[in-house]
Design a protein around this motif. Structure first.
Motif, short mmCIF file in Angstrom:
data_model
loop_
_atom_site.label_atom_id
_atom_site.label_comp_id
_atom_site.label_asym_id
_atom_site.label_seq_id
_atom_site.Cartn_x
_atom_site.Cartn_y
_atom_site.Cartn_z
N TYR A 30 -8.30 -2.42 -5.89
CA TYR A 30 -7.21 -2.74 -6.86
C TYR A 30 -8.31 -3.08 -8.13
O TYR A 30 -7.88 -2.63 -9.22
N LEU A 36 -3.13 1.45 -6.43
CA LEU A 36 -1.71 1.06 -7.09
C LEU A 36 -0.92 0.59 -6.05
O LEU A 36 0.09 -0.31 -6.47
N ALA A 37 -0.63 0.85 -4.68
CA ALA A 37 0.21 0.05 -3.71
C ALA A 37 -0.51 0.25 -2.49
O ALA A 37 -1.03 1.10 -2.22
N SER A 38 -0.30 -0.75 -1.46
CA SER A 38 -0.64 -0.57 -0.14
C SER A 38 0.03 -1.29 0.83
O SER A 38 0.72 -2.06 0.37
N GLY A 39 0.32 -0.92 1.90
CA GLY A 39 0.90 -1.81 3.01
C GLY A 39 0.82 -1.27 4.34
O GLY A 39 0.12 -0.16 4.50
N ILE A 49 -2.03 3.76 1.42
CA ILE A 49 -2.55 3.05 0.09
C ILE A 49 -2.31 4.32 -0.69
O ILE A 49 -2.88 5.39 -0.66
N LEU A 89 6.76 4.02 -13.19
CA LEU A 89 5.72 4.55 -12.35
C LEU A 89 4.89 5.50 -12.92
O LEU A 89 4.42 6.45 -12.20
N LEU A 92 1.46 6.75 -11.44
CA LEU A 92 1.50 7.77 -10.19
C LEU A 92 0.92 9.11 -10.70
O LEU A 92 0.46 9.95 -9.64
#
Length: 94
Positions: A30, A36-39, A49, A89, A92
Motif C-alpha cells: 500500500y 488498492l484493496a485486500s482481504g 489483493i 474507482l 482500478l
C-alpha cells in the motif's frame, strides 16, 4: 490492474504464525501505491489483493512476501484491462 489470488497450501494455523510479517508486507505494498484493496477469501482458503503497477516489479515483490518465503501459499496473478468502473474507482483502470 492485477488480481493477486493467494491460496493456502499449508494450514491456517501455520498461516497465522506468519500473519503479522505478511500484513507488514501488505502494508508496504500500500505504501508503494501498488495495492488498492485486500482481504481474506471466504471460506478462509487464502486472500485476494487488487494491485496496479508494473507486473514485473509486483511479481518480484510477491517473491518477498513472508507467506511465499515460508511456503504458506501460492499466488496466481491475473492481469485485467478494466474498461468500465463505477465513479470513484477509476484507479482500478491503471
Amino acid at each position: 490492474m492485477l488480481i493477486l489470488s493467494l491460496t493456502y497450501i499449508k494450514s491456517t494455523q501455520e498461516a497465522d504464525v506468519h500473519m503479522q510479517p505478511h500484513l507488514a508486507w501488505v502494508k508496504e505494498g500500500y505504501d508503494k501505491g501498488w495495492f488498492l484493496a485486500s482481504g481474506r477469501k471466504i471460506p478462509r482458503t487464502g486472500g485476494v489483493i487488487l494491485a496496479v503497477g508494473d507486473r514485473t516489479a509486483i511479481e518480484a515483490f510477491v517473491a518477498e512476501d513472508p507467506f511465499t518465503i515460508h511456503g504458506i501459499c501460492t499466488y496466481e496473478i491475473t492481469e485485467v484491462a478494466l474498461t468500465t468502473v463505477v465513479e470513484g474507482l477509476e484507479a482500478l483502470k491503471g
